[in-house]
Design a protein around this motif. Structure first.
Motif, PDB file in Angstrom:
ATOM      1  N   THR A 445       0.869  -1.204  -0.132  1.00 36.22           N
ATOM      2  CA  THR A 445       0.076  -0.024  -0.078  1.00 36.22           C
ATOM      3  C   THR A 445       0.693   1.275  -0.145  1.00 36.22           C
ATOM      4  N   ALA A 446       1.782   1.065   0.833  1.00 34.97           N
ATOM      5  CA  ALA A 446       2.861   2.443   0.957  1.00 34.97           C
ATOM      6  C   ALA A 446       3.485   2.562  -0.418  1.00 34.97           C
ATOM      7  N   VAL A 447       4.065   1.363  -1.044  1.00 35.06           N
ATOM      8  CA  VAL A 447       4.901   1.514  -2.237  1.00 35.06           C
ATOM      9  C   VAL A 447       4.098   2.007  -3.206  1.00 35.06           C
ATOM     10  N   ILE A 448       2.925   1.388  -3.465  1.00 39.61           N
ATOM     11  CA  ILE A 448       2.139   2.011  -4.629  1.00 39.61           C
ATOM     12  C   ILE A 448       1.585   3.381  -4.532  1.00 39.61           C
ATOM     13  N   ALA A 449       1.194   3.879  -3.265  1.00 42.78           N
ATOM     14  CA  ALA A 449       0.859   5.339  -2.765  1.00 42.78           C
ATOM     15  C   ALA A 449       1.838   6.293  -3.429  1.00 42.78           C
ATOM     16  N   LEU A 450       3.116   5.837  -2.929  1.00 38.75           N
ATOM     17  CA  LEU A 450       4.543   6.728  -3.070  1.00 38.75           C
ATOM     18  C   LEU A 450       4.490   7.022  -4.659  1.00 38.75           C
ATOM     19  N   ILE A 451       4.685   5.652  -5.319  1.00 34.00           N
ATOM     20  CA  ILE A 451       4.977   5.901  -6.766  1.00 34.00           C
ATOM     21  C   ILE A 451       3.873   6.475  -7.340  1.00 34.00           C
ATOM     22  N   ASP A 452       2.412   6.375  -7.107  1.00 40.70           N
ATOM     23  CA  ASP A 452       1.409   6.818  -7.835  1.00 40.70           C
ATOM     24  C   ASP A 452       1.572   8.533  -7.742  1.00 40.70           C
ATOM     25  N   GLY A 453       1.628   8.862  -6.516  1.00 42.54           N
ATOM     26  CA  GLY A 453       1.688  10.179  -6.378  1.00 42.54           C
ATOM     27  C   GLY A 453       2.795  11.041  -7.162  1.00 42.54           C
ATOM     28  N   LEU A 454       4.048  10.327  -7.004  1.00 42.43           N
ATOM     29  CA  LEU A 454       5.039  11.055  -7.766  1.00 42.43           C
ATOM     30  C   LEU A 454       4.988  10.810  -9.247  1.00 42.43           C
ATOM     31  N   PHE A 455       4.412   9.900  -9.885  1.00 43.18           N
ATOM     32  CA  PHE A 455       3.716   9.812 -11.272  1.00 43.18           C
ATOM     33  C   PHE A 455       3.057  11.039 -11.461  1.00 43.18           C
ATOM     34  N   ALA A 456       1.998  11.152 -10.786  1.00 43.10           N
ATOM     35  CA  ALA A 456       0.975  12.514 -10.954  1.00 43.10           C
ATOM     36  C   ALA A 456       1.765  13.575 -11.276  1.00 43.10           C
ATOM     37  N   ILE A 457       2.879  14.008 -10.167  1.00 46.50           N
ATOM     38  CA  ILE A 457       3.504  15.104 -10.148  1.00 46.50           C
ATOM     39  C   ILE A 457       4.553  15.261 -11.563  1.00 46.50           C
ATOM     40  N   MET A 458       4.886  14.178 -12.022  1.00 46.18           N
ATOM     41  CA  MET A 458       5.734  14.083 -13.405  1.00 46.18           C
ATOM     42  C   MET A 458       4.561  14.302 -14.552  1.00 46.18           C
ATOM     43  N   ALA A 459       3.723  14.010 -14.253  1.00 48.42           N
ATOM     44  CA  ALA A 459       2.854  14.207 -15.538  1.00 48.42           C
ATOM     45  C   ALA A 459       2.443  15.439 -15.925  1.00 48.42           C
ATOM     46  N   ILE A 460       2.264  16.517 -14.909  1.00 55.35           N
ATOM     47  CA  ILE A 460       2.044  17.762 -15.282  1.00 55.35           C
ATOM     48  C   ILE A 460       3.051  18.484 -16.055  1.00 55.35           C
ATOM     49  N   PRO A 461       4.350  18.479 -15.696  1.00 56.68           N
ATOM     50  CA  PRO A 461       5.323  19.105 -16.489  1.00 56.68           C
ATOM     51  C   PRO A 461       5.359  18.518 -17.930  1.00 56.68           C
ATOM     52  N   THR A 462       5.287  17.302 -18.080  1.00 53.01           N
ATOM     53  CA  THR A 462       5.457  16.519 -19.283  1.00 53.01           C
ATOM     54  C   THR A 462       4.143  16.692 -20.313  1.00 53.01           C
ATOM     55  N   MET A 463       3.033  16.847 -19.585  1.00 54.49           N
ATOM     56  CA  MET A 463       1.694  17.197 -20.603  1.00 54.49           C
ATOM     57  C   MET A 463       1.614  18.613 -20.989  1.00 54.49           C
ATOM     58  N   VAL A 464       1.789  19.303 -20.106  1.00 61.36           N
ATOM     59  CA  VAL A 464       1.736  20.987 -20.170  1.00 61.36           C
ATOM     60  C   VAL A 464       2.771  21.315 -21.546  1.00 61.36           C
ATOM     61  N   SER A 465       3.992  20.742 -21.465  1.00 59.43           N
ATOM     62  CA  SER A 465       5.016  21.224 -22.636  1.00 59.43           C
ATOM     63  C   SER A 465       4.764  20.356 -23.733  1.00 59.43           C
ATOM     64  N   ALA A 466       3.976  19.236 -23.620  1.00 62.13           N
ATOM     65  CA  ALA A 466       3.622  18.457 -24.913  1.00 62.13           C
ATOM     66  C   ALA A 466       2.439  19.245 -25.608  1.00 62.13           C
ATOM     67  N   LEU A 467       1.423  19.770 -24.758  1.00 64.81           N
ATOM     68  CA  LEU A 467       0.223  20.641 -25.153  1.00 64.81           C
ATOM     69  C   LEU A 467       0.815  21.730 -26.047  1.00 64.81           C
ATOM     70  N   LEU A 468       1.826  22.606 -25.286  1.00 60.48           N
ATOM     71  CA  LEU A 468       2.106  23.866 -25.951  1.00 60.48           C
ATOM     72  C   LEU A 468       3.017  23.696 -27.027  1.00 60.48           C
ATOM     73  N   LEU A 469       3.936  22.558 -27.162  1.00 54.73           N
ATOM     74  CA  LEU A 469       4.706  22.419 -28.452  1.00 54.73           C
ATOM     75  C   LEU A 469       4.284  21.642 -29.254  1.00 54.73           C
ATOM     76  N   SER A 470       2.862  20.908 -29.225  1.00 55.03           N
ATOM     77  CA  SER A 470       2.144  20.248 -30.001  1.00 55.03           C
ATOM     78  C   SER A 470       2.042  20.711 -31.699  1.00 55.03           C
ATOM     79  N   PRO A 471       1.836  22.032 -31.828  1.00 53.91           N
ATOM     80  CA  PRO A 471       2.005  22.485 -33.291  1.00 53.91           C
ATOM     81  C   PRO A 471       3.038  22.262 -33.918  1.00 53.91           C
ATOM     82  N   LYS A 472       4.261  22.262 -33.086  1.00 54.08           N
ATOM     83  CA  LYS A 472       5.630  22.032 -33.503  1.00 54.08           C
ATOM     84  C   LYS A 472       5.891  20.767 -34.032  1.00 54.08           C
TER      85      LYS A 472
END
Length: 495
Positions: A445-472
């Motif tokens: 439970t602790a392991v999955i929760a920690l990794i899930d939370g950090l994956f969520a944080i990683m997704a924000i910069p990844t998706m924001v940059s991809a959306l902004l640069l999608s026309p390129k």
């Protein structure tokens, strides 16, 4: 046991275990410490995986699919030719070829998330979770195309001048220096989000419960059994990861095809034995996806989030980890690597996760067993193949988990290198292998929760940059396919 005992134990003659092993043992041995950590990680994960992130990941993926005109599916034949090496040039910039990049990525994604992650999802959200994993994978193919194309298009150089790819370089090179704080957020989350604690946890569990316990090879204290297994995993993992990306890519390229084929054959046998239950299983998946009455009492929103979380952990579309691996591909054509990368979610989630889900559902294990994680999948295998099914899964798990352990270290090293300098990146691997012991002894439970939370944080910069640069990306795609059409015409004229 107290701290003085731990400290003194380090100096006992013949005792070669380092101090950190005893310190981890002391901390993890105490229930209060474990309980506090677990509660904190669960709260962190639940807060991170709210509706805004779901909209960003799945809504963003749908936008990519529509904006590209379903490009990932229209050029599948060309993608296969790229993967086969038809366009490979050894003089192109990068470290590994297209096949090795995809294999290394799959080595990380086709791992314990596909075996125990799916089991956890079904245990929590019911069979309907599998449907929402399919939806996430479908739009995730387009997300992978955009994010991994950008990883090659906007490669940067580390502190020693080596060419690197990944969301942090995409953000800094593609969006500009003013966006660097977003890149730093990704790198910090990436250092910890790619730790091998989940793989170590589930690998330890399956070795202990499938092999050691039935054969009487355990210590009196379960805690120390986990510790011994964890130290063994540290030794094996260290042999590979300290060799760098070339060794990781080579090992992954050899192991990934065999592990997928072996696992598919095992589940196909389970499906053959229980073929009469297959139609009902699919009907249950589709029905439960929109009612969620079996487990969550009709909480369809909760089951969608559960599916998205497990899909993100499984295929990593939109998270950014795969972008770091594909960014190392030997190519000067970003679109090619984006096309190769889009195959990842299909192989990982549509094929492998579906096989796991069907094995659990058609055998009825999800209703009859109180097991969790990889043990639930092992029970399903043993029900279908009495006496040896769990051992077949054990072999699959060993390959799945070790390839993930090898590949994840590369991701963390890249993040560490970005933050602190490439000349210090080797230090991360020492920290990486230490956490294997933590993962082996912590609760799932602790392991999955920690990794899930950090994956969520990683997704924000990844998706924001991809959306902004999608026309390129789309501009580069139009140019690339125009040149490919002209190239084919020239080939036809020569023939």
């Amino acid at each position: 046991m107290d701290l003085n005992f731990i400290k003194n134990a380090c100096f006992v003659k013949g005792n070669r275990l380092p101090f950190w092993v005893y310190l981890c043992s002391f901390l993890l041995k105490h229930t209060l410490v474990l309980k506090t950590l677990e509660e904190f990680f669960v709260a962190f994960s639940d807060a991170a995986w709210g509706m805004p992130l779901l909209v960003l990941l799945m809504g963003g993926g749908l936008y990519f699919m529509l904006y590209s005109g379903f490009l990932p599916f229209r050029y599948l034949r060309h993608t296969i030719n790229v993967l086969r090496g038809r366009y490979d040039d050894p003089n192109d910039p990068g470290d590994i070829n297209h096949y090795e990049a995809l294999s290394a990525t799959l080595a990380a994604t086709v791992g314990m998330g596909n075996i125990s992650g799916v089991a956890v999802a079904i245990a929590i959200g019911g069979p309907g979770v599998l449907f929402w994993m399919w939806v996430s994978a479908f739009v995730g193919m387009a997300t992978k195309f955009f994010t991994c194309t950008l990883a090659v298009m906007y490669r940067g150089r580390d502190s020693v001048g080596h060419l690197e790819g990944g969301p942090m370089y995409v953000i800094e090179t593609g969006l500009g220096k003013k966006w660097k704080p977003l890149a730093v957020v990704f790198a910090i989350a990436g250092m910890f989000g790619t730790l091998p604690i989940f793989q170590a946890n589930q690998l330890t569990q399956v070795i202990r419960e499938v092999f050691l316990v039935p054969n009487g090879f355990t210590t009196a204290d379960l805690f120390y059994t986990n510790l011994i297994i964890g130290l063994g995993l540290v030794f094996i993992t260290s042999l590979v990861i300290f060799g760098g990306i070339q060794r990781i890519g080579h090992v992954a390229g050899k192991m990934v095809p065999s592990m997928v084929i072996l696992y598919m054959l095992a589940v196909f046998y389970i499906m053959f034995v229980n073929y009469t239950a297959i139609p009902a299983a699919f009907a249950l998946i589709f029905k439960d996806a929109f009612t969620a009455q079996t487990v969550l009492g009709g909480a369809v929103g909760a089951i969608i989030i559960a599916g998205a979380r497990r899909a993100a952990f499984s295929n990593e579309a939109g998270i950014g980890t795969a972008s770091m691996m594909h960014g190392a591909a030997k190519t000067d054509e970003p679109i090619r690597e984006g096309l190769v990368a889009m195959l990842g979610p299909f192989i990982d989630t549509i094929i492998v996760c579906t096989l796991t889900g069907l094995a659990i559902i058609i055998t009825g294990t999800w209703q009859t067993s109180d097991a969790s994680g990889v043990t639930l999948t092992a029970t399903a295998f043993n029900n279908a193949m009495p006496g040896f099914g769990s051992y077949v899964l054990l072999v699959c798990v060993l390959i799945f988990a070790f390839t993930s352990l090898f590949s994840y270290s590369y991701y963390g090293t890249k993040c560490f290198s970005y933050l602190f300098g490439a000349k210090y990146k080797h230090l991360y691997n020492y920290f990486y292998v230490v956490t294997i012991v933590f993962g082996a002894m912590a609760t799932i439970t602790a392991v999955i929760a920690l990794i899930d939370g950090l994956f969520a944080i990683m997704a924000i910069p990844t998706m924001v940059s991809a959306l902004l640069l999608s026309p390129k990306v789309m501009a580069a795609a139009r140019d690339y396919f125009k040149r490919m059409k002209e190239f084919k015409k020239m080939e036809g004229q020569k023939v």
